[in-house]
Design an enzyme around this catalytic site. Structure first.
Site, short mmCIF file in Angstrom:
data_model
loop_
_atom_site.label_atom_id
_atom_site.label_comp_id
_atom_site.label_asym_id
_atom_site.label_seq_id
_atom_site.Cartn_x
_atom_site.Cartn_y
_atom_site.Cartn_z
N ILE A 97 25.75 29.35 44.58
CA ILE A 97 26.87 29.22 45.52
C ILE A 97 27.14 30.63 46.00
CG2 ILE A 97 29.28 28.62 45.85
CD1 ILE A 97 28.91 26.37 43.82
N ARG A 146 37.23 38.17 37.86
CA ARG A 146 38.46 37.85 38.59
C ARG A 146 39.53 37.21 37.69
NH1 ARG A 146 38.57 38.08 44.11
NH2 ARG A 146 36.60 38.41 45.19
N TYR A 154 33.90 26.77 37.18
CA TYR A 154 33.60 28.06 37.80
C TYR A 154 34.04 29.16 36.85
CZ TYR A 154 33.67 31.78 41.40
OH TYR A 154 33.46 32.93 42.12
N THR A 210 37.15 31.21 46.25
CA THR A 210 37.69 32.57 46.29
C THR A 210 37.37 33.26 47.62
OG1 THR A 210 37.37 32.73 43.91
CG2 THR A 210 37.74 34.79 45.10
N TYR A 257 44.62 35.31 34.90
CA TYR A 257 45.76 36.13 34.49
C TYR A 257 46.32 35.77 33.13
CZ TYR A 257 50.06 38.82 34.53
OH TYR A 257 51.05 39.70 34.19
N LYS A 314 29.38 26.83 38.07
CA LYS A 314 29.06 28.02 38.84
C LYS A 314 29.30 29.20 37.92
CE LYS A 314 30.45 30.77 42.87
NZ LYS A 314 31.43 30.93 43.98
#
Length: 294
Positions: A206, A140, A135, A46, A109, A164
């Site tokens: 990370i 997000r 992840y 990202t 989304y 992550k």
């Protein structure tokens, strides 16, 4: 998977003022991070603004990163999205030499149910020749990978080696640590909570701020992994304020402002992201100067 213990850095993608990829800036950044003693690099997550790059640009960036790195650190490629079939195909066709794992964010989304998330990663796992890192970043993606789904994936697919975790949910972290296979890696996806997550058994971070402060952050993370939390806490607290500035007006605008001040690369971004405001940039410069001068 000891190679993914410690500090991984989610590389920014430097851009020139005209929006083209700044490969000289990327070279400087990679060498700066290696000199800063981080443990591994993540290309096109990202923070790398991957969603604004086309396939040819991504391939060139991955190849360039591997060339500059020249085997010095383990490399991870970010390949994620909300179209399972397309991501599985991209993972299947990923043949760039020098990479040792793939980091894949959960679908954004379309907000799949937990079974949909499981089936998404199952499809990717079955196509991947490289180990996979899940992840989870609900802020997000608008959906959460539950602890149950994480541990189910970890049990069912041996090439899914870690996650992550950027949910910020310590109850979820506790459940993962309790129920995961012994060799499955819990990695912090948020700089400010890396220290307490390592105290629970996470193996590192990370990082975003590691782009600008690799020496300071990696030193703090190593102290945590050695159990020297009393020494790590002052370093952690100094970095918390810096991290807040990095995200005040969005990532990676903040860390790119710090990198410009440090002379590593410019602060240009691709729309819809924009540079930080002048006032915030002054605060970032002051904070960067203070930490790097100490």
């Amino acid at each position: 998977m000891k190679k993914f213990h410690g500090t991984g850095v989610a590389l920014v993608t430097p851009f020139n003022a005209d929006g083209s990829v700044d490969y000289d800036g990327l070279r400087k950044l990679i060498n700066y991070l290696i000199d800063g003693k981080v443990e591994y690099l993540v290309s096109l997550g990202t923070t790398g603004e991957a969603s604004t790059l086309n396939k040819d640009e991504k391939k060139k960036i991955w190849e360039f990163t591997a060339e500059v790195n020249s085997g010095r650190l383990p490399l991870v490629a970010g390949i994620g999205g909300n179209d399972t079939a397309a991501i599985a195909e991209d993972v299947k066709n990923f043949k760039v030499a020098g990479y040792e794992a793939i980091l894949s964010a959960s679908p954004y989304y379309n907000k799949p149910a937990q079974e949909g998330i499981y089936q998404h990663y199952k499809a990717i796992s079955e196509q991947s020749e490289l180990p996979l890192l899940l992840y989870n970043v609900p802020g997000r993606t608008a959906s959460n990978i539950s602890a149950e789904t994480t541990c189910r994936l970890a049990e069912d697919f041996k090439n899914i080696i870690g996650i992550k975790e950027a949910s910020g949910n310590f109850d979820q972290f506790n459940q993962i640590m309790r129920d995961k296979p012994g060799d499955f890696l819990l990695i912090s996806g948020d700089d400010p909570v890396a220290l307490p997550m390592i105290s629970l058994g996470a193996v590192g971070v990370i990082s975003v701020i590691g782009n600008a402060l690799p020496t300071q952050l990696s030193a703090m993370i190593r102290l945590c992994l050695e159990g020297r939390f009393a020494e790590a806490v002052p370093l952690h607290l100094e970095l918390v304020g810096f991290t807040r500035l990095m995200f005040n007006e969005g990532n990676p605008a903040g860390v790119k402002a710090a990198l410009e001040y440090l002379g590593i690369c410019g602060d240009s971004l691709r729309l819809p992201l924009v540079k930080v405001s002048p006032g915030l940039k002054r605060e970032i410069i002051t904070a960067t100067n203070k930490i790097t001068a100490d």
